[in-house]
Design a protein around this motif. Structure first.
Motif, PDB file in Angstrom:
ATOM      1  N   TYR A  99       0.870  -1.178   0.000  1.00 35.29           N
ATOM      2  CA  TYR A  99       0.000   0.000   0.000  1.00 35.29           C
ATOM      3  C   TYR A  99       0.912   1.233   0.000  1.00 35.29           C
ATOM      4  N   PRO A 100       1.418   1.615  -1.173  1.00 35.05           N
ATOM      5  CA  PRO A 100       2.453   2.651  -1.252  1.00 35.05           C
ATOM      6  C   PRO A 100       2.099   3.956  -0.553  1.00 35.05           C
ATOM      7  N   LEU A 101       0.865   4.411  -0.661  1.00 31.12           N
ATOM      8  CA  LEU A 101       0.493   5.669  -0.023  1.00 31.12           C
ATOM      9  C   LEU A 101       0.558   5.566   1.496  1.00 31.12           C
ATOM     10  N   LEU A 102       0.080   4.446   2.037  1.00 25.87           N
ATOM     11  CA  LEU A 102       0.147   4.243   3.484  1.00 25.87           C
ATOM     12  C   LEU A 102       1.593   4.095   3.943  1.00 25.87           C
ATOM     13  N   SER A 103       2.372   3.364   3.153  1.00 22.47           N
ATOM     14  CA  SER A 103       3.775   3.162   3.488  1.00 22.47           C
ATOM     15  C   SER A 103       4.526   4.491   3.503  1.00 22.47           C
ATOM     16  N   PHE A 104       4.290   5.310   2.480  1.00 20.20           N
ATOM     17  CA  PHE A 104       4.937   6.620   2.425  1.00 20.20           C
ATOM     18  C   PHE A 104       4.455   7.510   3.567  1.00 20.20           C
ATOM     19  N   ALA A 105       3.166   7.455   3.853  1.00 21.58           N
ATOM     20  CA  ALA A 105       2.619   8.281   4.931  1.00 21.58           C
ATOM     21  C   ALA A 105       3.269   7.922   6.267  1.00 21.58           C
ATOM     22  N   LEU A 106       3.499   6.635   6.494  1.00 16.99           N
ATOM     23  CA  LEU A 106       4.140   6.208   7.740  1.00 16.99           C
ATOM     24  C   LEU A 106       5.575   6.724   7.817  1.00 16.99           C
ATOM     25  N   GLU A 107       6.319   6.570   6.715  1.00 15.03           N
ATOM     26  CA  GLU A 107       7.699   7.058   6.715  1.00 15.03           C
ATOM     27  C   GLU A 107       7.731   8.574   6.893  1.00 15.03           C
ATOM     28  N   ALA A 108       6.831   9.275   6.218  1.00 19.01           N
ATOM     29  CA  ALA A 108       6.780  10.729   6.348  1.00 19.01           C
ATOM     30  C   ALA A 108       6.462  11.138   7.780  1.00 19.01           C
ATOM     31  N   LEU A 109       5.524  10.427   8.398  1.00 19.75           N
ATOM     32  CA  LEU A 109       5.177  10.713   9.792  1.00 19.75           C
ATOM     33  C   LEU A 109       6.390  10.523  10.697  1.00 19.75           C
ATOM     34  N   PHE A 110       7.106   9.424  10.487  1.00 21.34           N
ATOM     35  CA  PHE A 110       8.297   9.170  11.294  1.00 21.34           C
ATOM     36  C   PHE A 110       9.339  10.279  11.100  1.00 21.34           C
ATOM     37  N   ILE A 111       9.599  10.630   9.840  1.00 18.63           N
ATOM     38  CA  ILE A 111      10.642  11.619   9.534  1.00 18.63           C
ATOM     39  C   ILE A 111      10.277  12.998  10.082  1.00 18.63           C
ATOM     40  N   VAL A 112       9.039  13.403   9.885  1.00 18.97           N
ATOM     41  CA  VAL A 112       8.601  14.716  10.380  1.00 18.97           C
ATOM     42  C   VAL A 112       8.652  14.749  11.906  1.00 18.97           C
ATOM     43  N   THR A 113       8.177  13.687  12.543  1.00 14.10           N
ATOM     44  CA  THR A 113       8.184  13.636  14.010  1.00 14.10           C
ATOM     45  C   THR A 113       9.611  13.627  14.546  1.00 14.10           C
ATOM     46  N   GLY A 114      10.476  12.802  13.935  1.00 10.43           N
ATOM     47  CA  GLY A 114      11.860  12.747  14.377  1.00 10.43           C
ATOM     48  C   GLY A 114      12.561  14.085  14.221  1.00 10.43           C
ATOM     49  N   SER A 115      12.305  14.763  13.106  1.00 11.87           N
ATOM     50  CA  SER A 115      12.916  16.076  12.861  1.00 11.87           C
ATOM     51  C   SER A 115      12.436  17.103  13.875  1.00 11.87           C
ATOM     52  N   TRP A 116      11.153  17.074  14.184  1.00 14.97           N
ATOM     53  CA  TRP A 116      10.584  18.006  15.158  1.00 14.97           C
ATOM     54  C   TRP A 116      11.174  17.784  16.549  1.00 14.97           C
ATOM     55  N   ILE A 117      11.282  16.522  16.954  1.00 15.32           N
ATOM     56  CA  ILE A 117      11.866  16.205  18.261  1.00 15.32           C
ATOM     57  C   ILE A 117      13.323  16.661  18.313  1.00 15.32           C
ATOM     58  N   TYR A 118      14.041  16.424  17.223  1.00 18.23           N
ATOM     59  CA  TYR A 118      15.443  16.830  17.167  1.00 18.23           C
ATOM     60  C   TYR A 118      15.581  18.342  17.349  1.00 18.23           C
ATOM     61  N   LEU A 119      14.800  19.106  16.599  1.00 22.81           N
ATOM     62  CA  LEU A 119      14.886  20.565  16.678  1.00 22.81           C
ATOM     63  C   LEU A 119      14.432  21.086  18.050  1.00 22.81           C
ATOM     64  N   LYS A 120      13.409  20.476  18.581  1.00 24.30           N
ATOM     65  CA  LYS A 120      12.856  20.942  19.853  1.00 24.30           C
ATOM     66  C   LYS A 120      13.875  20.859  20.982  1.00 24.30           C
ATOM     67  N   HIS A 121      14.786  19.899  20.887  1.00 23.40           N
ATOM     68  CA  HIS A 121      15.721  19.678  21.984  1.00 23.40           C
ATOM     69  C   HIS A 121      17.153  20.087  21.648  1.00 23.40           C
ATOM     70  N   GLN A 122      17.301  20.897  20.610  1.00 25.48           N
ATOM     71  CA  GLN A 122      18.632  21.385  20.267  1.00 25.48           C
ATOM     72  C   GLN A 122      18.996  22.620  21.084  1.00 25.48           C
ATOM     73  N   PRO A 123      20.154  22.612  21.727  1.00 27.84           N
ATOM     74  CA  PRO A 123      20.582  23.829  22.426  1.00 27.84           C
ATOM     75  C   PRO A 123      20.997  24.896  21.412  1.00 27.84           C
ATOM     76  N   ASN A 124      20.743  26.142  21.757  1.00 31.47           N
ATOM     77  CA  ASN A 124      21.135  27.266  20.898  1.00 31.47           C
ATOM     78  C   ASN A 124      20.591  27.118  19.475  1.00 31.47           C
ATOM     79  N   LEU A 125      19.319  26.768  19.385  1.00 31.60           N
ATOM     80  CA  LEU A 125      18.695  26.586  18.073  1.00 31.60           C
ATOM     81  C   LEU A 125      18.648  27.916  17.327  1.00 31.60           C
ATOM     82  N   ASN A 126      19.023  27.871  16.056  1.00 29.32           N
ATOM     83  CA  ASN A 126      18.987  29.083  15.249  1.00 29.32           C
ATOM     84  C   ASN A 126      18.394  28.783  13.875  1.00 29.32           C
ATOM     85  N   ARG A 127      18.202  29.836  13.074  1.00 34.47           N
ATOM     86  CA  ARG A 127      17.559  29.692  11.771  1.00 34.47           C
ATOM     87  C   ARG A 127      18.353  28.758  10.855  1.00 34.47           C
ATOM     88  N   LYS A 128      19.676  28.831  10.922  1.00 28.86           N
ATOM     89  CA  LYS A 128      20.511  28.005  10.054  1.00 28.86           C
ATOM     90  C   LYS A 128      20.276  26.519  10.302  1.00 28.86           C
TER      91      LYS A 128
END
Length: 214
Positions: free
Chosen positions: A132-161
């Motif tokens: 089910y390619p759409l579901l499979s992609f949606a799951l990977e996208a959810l993981f990637i977006v969530t992982g990226s958000w968690i990473y940014l949220k907990h970065q010290p001295n977060l900046n635009r770059k």
């Protein structure tokens, strides 16, 4: 699952900022990196069958040494052992690296057809979202977006770059699962292995540069 595995690396970074992001990237894809090497050596194998599933033409019929559940703890210990050669290991680092390596099998369980062996090359499991390619992609996208958000949220001295860099990394990670279902049938097993090795190396290298941004 293709690049969704890297989401575990991004999310786990929050628990110990001393572990380089590229190390977590390598840990989360360790078994696939070893798998493509074993493919080139003829130790593990796959079959190229056009239309095998809706997402790709690859039948991963034999990879007990890298994708077997029972052998996963050995890959965990092996990776941690390599990291310990030049870095101090404590309980927290042990658990984080262990989760990064072990997450690979769990993430694959969602998308793979029943080809993940539990013991040796036997008792194979997989929920089959690849069909089910759409579901499979949606799951990977959810993981990637969530992982990226968690990473940014907990970065010290977060900046635009750093925000821009992580967003670009996230978009790059979305490309392989997005285009996978429309890619032409591979010419050979070796071409699959080489392209996989290039992809894993590329994303680990990008993670190295993203992790070094101040």
């Amino acid at each position: 699952m293709l690049t969704g595995h890297f989401a575990a690396a991004l999310a786990l970074k929050k628990y110990d900022n001393s572990i380089p992001l590229w190390v977590l990237f390598a840990a989360s894809q360790l078994v696939d990196i070893v798998f493509v090497v074993l493919l080139l050596l003829g130790i593990e194998d796959l079959r190229i069958i056009p239309g095998f599933n809706a997402s790709n033409d690859l039948d991963h019929y034999y990879y007990p040494f890298t994708h077997g559940l029972i052998i996963t703890p050995l890959w965990v210990l092996g990776f941690i052992g390599l990291y310990a050669i030049k870095h101090k290991i404590n309980t927290r680092v042990f658990v984080i690296l262990g989760l990064a390596v072990a997450s690979h099998w769990l993430f694959d369980l969602f998308t793979h057809t029943p080809d993940l062996p539990l013991i040796g090359d036997n008792y194979k499991v997989g929920f089959g979202l690849m069909n089910y390619p759409l579901l499979s992609f949606a799951l990977e996208a959810l993981f990637i977006v969530t992982g990226s958000w968690i990473y940014l949220k907990h970065q010290p001295n977060l900046n635009r770059k750093k925000i821009v860099a992580v967003c670009i990394l996230g978009l790059l990670l979305l490309i392989p699962p997005a285009v996978g279902p429309i890619m032409p049938t591979p010419h050979s097993v070796n071409s699959v292995a080489v392209s996989g090795l290039i992809m894993y190396s590329f994303f680990t290298a990008v993670a190295y540069f993203v992790g070094r941004l101040k």
